[in-house]
Design a protein around this motif. Structure first.
Motif, PDB file in Angstrom:
ATOM      1  N   ASN A   1       0.824  -1.210   0.000  1.00 38.84           N
ATOM      2  CA  ASN A   1       0.000   0.000   0.000  1.00 38.84           C
ATOM      3  C   ASN A   1       0.858   1.259   0.000  1.00 38.84           C
ATOM      4  O   ASN A   1       2.056   1.219   0.329  1.00 38.84           O
ATOM      5  CB  ASN A   1      -0.937  -0.009   1.199  1.00 38.84           C
ATOM      6  CG  ASN A   1      -1.910  -1.170   1.148  1.00 38.84           C
ATOM      7  OD1 ASN A   1      -2.312  -1.600   0.073  1.00 38.84           O
ATOM      8  ND2 ASN A   1      -2.260  -1.714   2.298  1.00 38.84           N
ATOM      9  N   ASP A   2       0.235   2.396  -0.344  1.00 43.20           N
ATOM     10  CA  ASP A   2       0.981   3.637  -0.563  1.00 43.20           C
ATOM     11  C   ASP A   2       1.798   4.075   0.652  1.00 43.20           C
ATOM     12  O   ASP A   2       2.933   4.541   0.519  1.00 43.20           O
ATOM     13  CB  ASP A   2       0.037   4.753  -1.002  1.00 43.20           C
ATOM     14  CG  ASP A   2      -1.187   4.901  -0.110  1.00 43.20           C
ATOM     15  OD1 ASP A   2      -1.262   4.241   0.950  1.00 43.20           O
ATOM     16  OD2 ASP A   2      -2.075   5.695  -0.470  1.00 43.20           O
ATOM     17  N   TYR A   3       1.245   3.920   1.866  1.00 40.64           N
ATOM     18  CA  TYR A   3       1.983   4.363   3.051  1.00 40.64           C
ATOM     19  C   TYR A   3       3.212   3.506   3.317  1.00 40.64           C
ATOM     20  O   TYR A   3       4.191   3.964   3.920  1.00 40.64           O
ATOM     21  CB  TYR A   3       1.059   4.388   4.276  1.00 40.64           C
ATOM     22  CG  TYR A   3       0.502   3.044   4.681  1.00 40.64           C
ATOM     23  CD1 TYR A   3       1.171   2.230   5.581  1.00 40.64           C
ATOM     24  CD2 TYR A   3      -0.714   2.604   4.173  1.00 40.64           C
ATOM     25  CE1 TYR A   3       0.660   1.001   5.959  1.00 40.64           C
ATOM     26  CE2 TYR A   3      -1.243   1.389   4.551  1.00 40.64           C
ATOM     27  CZ  TYR A   3      -0.554   0.586   5.440  1.00 40.64           C
ATOM     28  OH  TYR A   3      -1.072  -0.641   5.809  1.00 40.64           O
TER      29      TYR A   3
ATOM     30  N   VAL B   1       4.982   1.965   0.753  1.00 40.82           N
ATOM     31  CA  VAL B   1       5.916   2.333  -0.312  1.00 40.82           C
ATOM     32  C   VAL B   1       6.631   3.633   0.030  1.00 40.82           C
ATOM     33  O   VAL B   1       7.809   3.820  -0.289  1.00 40.82           O
ATOM     34  CB  VAL B   1       5.170   2.465  -1.656  1.00 40.82           C
ATOM     35  CG1 VAL B   1       6.137   2.881  -2.768  1.00 40.82           C
ATOM     36  CG2 VAL B   1       4.486   1.155  -2.023  1.00 40.82           C
ATOM     37  N   GLY B   2       5.915   4.544   0.728  1.00 40.37           N
ATOM     38  CA  GLY B   2       6.491   5.840   1.061  1.00 40.37           C
ATOM     39  C   GLY B   2       7.730   5.764   1.924  1.00 40.37           C
ATOM     40  O   GLY B   2       8.569   6.678   1.907  1.00 40.37           O
TER      41      GLY B   2
ATOM     42  N   THR C   1      11.388   1.398  -1.046  1.00 39.19           N
ATOM     43  CA  THR C   1      11.013   0.451  -2.096  1.00 39.19           C
ATOM     44  C   THR C   1      12.235   0.136  -2.939  1.00 39.19           C
ATOM     45  O   THR C   1      13.311   0.730  -2.746  1.00 39.19           O
ATOM     46  CB  THR C   1       9.879   1.025  -2.966  1.00 39.19           C
ATOM     47  OG1 THR C   1       9.383   0.003  -3.837  1.00 39.19           O
ATOM     48  CG2 THR C   1      10.342   2.226  -3.772  1.00 39.19           C
TER      49      THR C   1
ATOM     50  N   ASP D   1       4.737   2.064  -8.299  1.00 35.78           N
ATOM     51  CA  ASP D   1       3.922   2.194  -7.102  1.00 35.78           C
ATOM     52  C   ASP D   1       2.450   2.220  -7.512  1.00 35.78           C
ATOM     53  O   ASP D   1       2.004   3.183  -8.131  1.00 35.78           O
ATOM     54  CB  ASP D   1       4.289   3.479  -6.362  1.00 35.78           C
ATOM     55  CG  ASP D   1       3.419   3.733  -5.144  1.00 35.78           C
ATOM     56  OD1 ASP D   1       2.624   2.848  -4.770  1.00 35.78           O
ATOM     57  OD2 ASP D   1       3.546   4.828  -4.552  1.00 35.78           O
TER      58      ASP D   1
ATOM     59  N   LYS E   1      -0.044   2.838  -5.772  1.00 33.43           N
ATOM     60  CA  LYS E   1      -0.750   3.870  -5.006  1.00 33.43           C
ATOM     61  C   LYS E   1      -2.100   3.368  -4.488  1.00 33.43           C
ATOM     62  O   LYS E   1      -3.125   4.048  -4.560  1.00 33.43           O
ATOM     63  CB  LYS E   1      -0.930   5.144  -5.840  1.00 33.43           C
ATOM     64  CG  LYS E   1       0.386   5.747  -6.316  1.00 33.43           C
ATOM     65  CD  LYS E   1       0.175   7.087  -6.981  1.00 33.43           C
ATOM     66  CE  LYS E   1       1.484   7.624  -7.576  1.00 33.43           C
ATOM     67  NZ  LYS E   1       2.596   7.668  -6.613  1.00 33.43           N
ATOM     68  N   THR E   2      -2.080   2.163  -3.942  1.00 33.34           N
ATOM     69  CA  THR E   2      -3.292   1.572  -3.380  1.00 33.34           C
ATOM     70  C   THR E   2      -3.394   1.878  -1.890  1.00 33.34           C
ATOM     71  O   THR E   2      -2.391   1.938  -1.184  1.00 33.34           O
ATOM     72  CB  THR E   2      -3.300   0.054  -3.586  1.00 33.34           C
ATOM     73  OG1 THR E   2      -2.093  -0.502  -3.026  1.00 33.34           O
ATOM     74  CG2 THR E   2      -3.368  -0.304  -5.054  1.00 33.34           C
ATOM     75  N   ALA E   3      -4.627   2.055  -1.420  1.00 33.87           N
ATOM     76  CA  ALA E   3      -4.865   2.243   0.008  1.00 33.87           C
ATOM     77  C   ALA E   3      -5.045   0.908   0.712  1.00 33.87           C
ATOM     78  O   ALA E   3      -4.829   0.798   1.921  1.00 33.87           O
ATOM     79  CB  ALA E   3      -6.095   3.117   0.230  1.00 33.87           C
TER      80      ALA E   3
ATOM     81  N   TYR F   1      -5.725  -1.718 -10.189  1.00 33.69           N
ATOM     82  CA  TYR F   1      -4.449  -1.247 -10.733  1.00 33.69           C
ATOM     83  C   TYR F   1      -4.026  -2.113 -11.916  1.00 33.69           C
ATOM     84  O   TYR F   1      -3.598  -1.596 -12.959  1.00 33.69           O
ATOM     85  CB  TYR F   1      -3.370  -1.268  -9.652  1.00 33.69           C
ATOM     86  CG  TYR F   1      -1.994  -0.997 -10.207  1.00 33.69           C
ATOM     87  CD1 TYR F   1      -1.578   0.299 -10.504  1.00 33.69           C
ATOM     88  CD2 TYR F   1      -1.113  -2.053 -10.472  1.00 33.69           C
ATOM     89  CE1 TYR F   1      -0.331   0.550 -11.047  1.00 33.69           C
ATOM     90  CE2 TYR F   1       0.142  -1.808 -11.015  1.00 33.69           C
ATOM     91  CZ  TYR F   1       0.530  -0.509 -11.297  1.00 33.69           C
ATOM     92  OH  TYR F   1       1.770  -0.272 -11.842  1.00 33.69           O
TER      93      TYR F   1
END
Length: 324
Positions: A132-134, A136-137, A140, A146, A148-150, A158
């Motif tokens: 999930n996006d958090y 990956v932030g 990675t 990315d 950018k999934t929640a 995606y």
């Protein structure tokens, strides 16, 4: 011990209570998820307790040999990374909501960490981060896409929007410990993708065995416990959690004007309800610290029990003194 295994467990309801009792009797803490498709989770305890649990799960417990060959990773922490023990029964051990996916029937090609760099450096390989996006932030692999999934269920959307089996002939994927890629690779194969690869043991195994000088992973890996993140060699990282929204924070995030320790961060700056709840929690923690008491989890429970015993003892002393 972090573990997962896709296996037929139609008796999950009967397995839940004995497993929870076994762990609690040995002061093991963490979360284990049971589902008809298998087991997933991370727990912590003394080395003796974890060894006993491994024997219970993989050899001499009610699971029989159904969990044999599970993906298991061991690591150490200076303090307990979990506050309590939870055993939960869910429909899936990692939620994708794709009935056609069965990792016991078909999955992508496993790639050992030692062979991963050579694969992802190829120009004909599309590299996808399935987290999930958090997550990956925080970190990675270089060149990774990315989504950018929640949440993981959005991964299907995606794939439909951004990947094409006619164009993307070779797809390599990775996740934290390997479990999401089992389902993600199975899903891609069900959608007509021909060559699908995934990192065996996930980022955690890669960080454990690949020297930092040879690593293609940048940043830190988010983990779902109080360590928050780990780096190379699985050493605890530098990330922290926002106590209001639970978003992982880097050092730069903590320097942001919208960051207030224990209360808010740049990711939840508009959520006033979360801030008020977090501010009250922070106030209670400060009061507890001033009084020399614990505030959270079992430590707080033990502290409260100690105070009750002391109060009871003082009352008994008073009663005895009055009788005299």
């Amino acid at each position: 011990m972090a573990l997962y295994k896709f296996a037929a467990l139609p008796d999950v309801e009967a397995l839940k209570a004995p497993l929870a009792a076994f762990c609690c009797a040995r002061a093991i803490k963490g979360t284990l998820i049971l589902a008809p498709e298998g087991i997933n989770g991370t727990v912590a305890g003394t080395p003796e307790a974890i060894d006993a649990l491994a024997d219970y799960l993989f050899a001499h417990g009610p699971f029989g040999d159904r969990l044999a060959g599970a993906e298991v990773k061991y690591s150490f922490a200076d303090s307990a990374p979990f506050l309590r023990m939870k055993v939960r029964v869910k429909p899936e051990i990692v939620t994708l909501r794709a009935p056609q996916v069965d990792p016991n029937r078909q999955v992508g090609t496993y790639v050992e960490p030692e062979d991963w760099n050579g694969l992802i450096e190829r120009n004909d390989v599309v590299l996808v981060d399935t987290r999930n996006d958090y997550e990956v932030g925080l970190g990675t692999f270089q060149r990774a896409l990315d989504p950018k999934t929640a949440n993981f269920t959005e991964f299907k959307d995606y794939v439909a929007r951004h990947l094409d089996p006619a164009r993307d002939k070779k797809v390599a994927m990775f996740c934290t410990g390997g479990i999401r890629c089992e389902k993600a690779s199975s899903y891609l194969l069900s959608q007509g993708f021909e060559e699908v690869f995934h990192l065996k043991g996930g980022i955690l195994k890669y960080l454990e065995v690949i020297p930092e000088t040879q690593s293609r992973f940048s940043g830190e890996c988010f983990v779902f416990d109080e360590r928050v993140s780990v780096g190379h060699g699985l050493e605890p990282g530098h990330a922290s959690l926002c106590r209001a929204c639970r978003h992982p924070l880097t050092e730069n995030d903590r320097q942001h004007e919208d960051y207030h320790e224990g209360i808010s961060c740049p990711y939840c700056k508009a959520d006033k309800a979360k801030h008020e709840a977090a501010a009250e929690r922070q106030r209670q923690m400060e009061l507890a610290r001033q009084r020399g008491h614990a505030h959270m989890g079992d430590a707080a429970g033990s502290d409260a029990e100690r105070r009750r015993r002391e109060k009871k003892a003082r009352a008994e002393q008073s009663r005895q003194a009055n009788k005299a």
